[in-house]
Design an enzyme around this catalytic site. Sequence first.
Site, short mmCIF file in Angstrom:
data_model
loop_
_atom_site.label_atom_id
_atom_site.label_comp_id
_atom_site.label_asym_id
_atom_site.label_seq_id
_atom_site.Cartn_x
_atom_site.Cartn_y
_atom_site.Cartn_z
N LYS A 154 0.83 -1.23 0.11
CA LYS A 154 -0.10 0.26 -0.06
C LYS A 154 0.79 1.35 0.08
O LYS A 154 0.54 2.25 -0.93
CB LYS A 154 -1.02 -0.03 1.21
CG LYS A 154 -2.04 -1.17 1.32
CD LYS A 154 -2.98 -0.97 2.46
CE LYS A 154 -2.20 -1.15 3.71
NZ LYS A 154 -2.03 -2.32 4.55
N ARG A 174 -10.05 0.12 8.72
CA ARG A 174 -9.56 -1.14 9.11
C ARG A 174 -10.60 -2.22 9.88
O ARG A 174 -10.22 -3.19 10.10
CB ARG A 174 -8.40 -1.25 9.98
CG ARG A 174 -7.02 -1.45 9.24
CD ARG A 174 -6.11 -1.26 10.25
NE ARG A 174 -4.66 -2.08 10.11
CZ ARG A 174 -3.68 -1.28 9.35
NH1 ARG A 174 -3.89 -0.06 9.12
NH2 ARG A 174 -2.54 -2.21 9.34
N ARG A 181 11.10 -6.78 5.42
CA ARG A 181 11.45 -5.30 5.77
C ARG A 181 11.74 -5.11 7.24
O ARG A 181 12.45 -4.18 7.36
CB ARG A 181 9.71 -4.75 5.49
CG ARG A 181 9.60 -3.45 5.97
CD ARG A 181 8.30 -3.03 5.31
NE ARG A 181 7.14 -3.20 6.73
CZ ARG A 181 6.14 -2.86 6.64
NH1 ARG A 181 5.46 -2.32 5.40
NH2 ARG A 181 5.03 -3.08 7.60
N ARG A 221 10.93 -0.96 12.56
CA ARG A 221 9.58 -0.83 12.99
C ARG A 221 9.41 -2.00 13.99
O ARG A 221 9.76 -3.28 13.96
CB ARG A 221 8.49 -1.18 11.99
CG ARG A 221 8.13 0.06 11.36
CD ARG A 221 7.06 -0.06 10.31
NE ARG A 221 5.71 -0.77 10.40
CZ ARG A 221 4.87 -0.70 9.87
NH1 ARG A 221 4.71 -0.08 8.82
NH2 ARG A 221 3.71 -1.49 10.30
N ARG A 279 -0.86 -9.58 13.67
CA ARG A 279 -1.39 -8.39 12.45
C ARG A 279 -2.43 -9.08 11.54
O ARG A 279 -3.19 -8.58 11.16
CB ARG A 279 -0.21 -7.55 12.17
CG ARG A 279 0.24 -6.55 12.96
CD ARG A 279 1.49 -6.15 12.95
NE ARG A 279 1.75 -5.51 11.50
CZ ARG A 279 2.99 -5.52 10.91
NH1 ARG A 279 4.00 -6.16 11.39
NH2 ARG A 279 2.95 -4.66 9.70
#
Length: 192
Positions: free
Chosen positions: A14, A90, A130, A136, A147
């Site tokens: 995204k 969401r 990532r 993160r 998640r």
Amino acid sequence: MRNIILCGAPGCGKGTQSEFIVEKYGLTHLSTGDIMRAEVKSGSELGKLIFSYTGVGHLVPDDVTIRLLEQHLDSLPKDTKGVIFDGFPRTLAQAKELESLMDRRPDDSTAVLIDINVPEDEIIRRLIERGKTSGRADDNLETIKERLEVYHDQTRPVDAYYDSLGKYARINGLGTIPEIFSRICEVLDKLY
Ligand code: ADP
């Protein structure tokens, strides 16, 4: 503002695709994840509350999320062409709240939700990759699995809701970044 929603599992691309959409269509990127990370970084009380959810892969409560989103919408310049909602809505409650917010703002609407579809094994691979550089706190295997579960349980129903409104487009999220972007362009060229 004629707005669009980018939806899909964490790591579906995204954020990457948003950058290309901003450049080609002149839309404004609005990521609730970025907004929340900025709030956490500021060290505010609200940021601490937010991190108690984001840090373990849970969703931030709807009322907090919607309030933050509305504040950001209100601060946009009047001549904003449209917004890319990235990571919002969401939950079904957020989706319904967004639609009623749009109804209250005569110049605003949501044109389409684009669902970027990527198989789960590829998602896990991308997020772990990532995590090596993103810094993160939520890009580790345990939090990624949490998640993904949240995505399936709470976010997938948003797709069906926009489908029922006749504003849903599903695209294949596998391939090169330009390939995926051109699939998105096929949808957006009909709107802008
Ligand atoms: P990703 O798509 O990789 O999960 P985001 O940057 O969109 O990452 O979001 C990171 C975290 O911020 C989410 O796991 C969640 O805790 C929180 N968050 C972001 N958007 C929302 C939202 N619309 N509602 C509730 N929580 C959110």
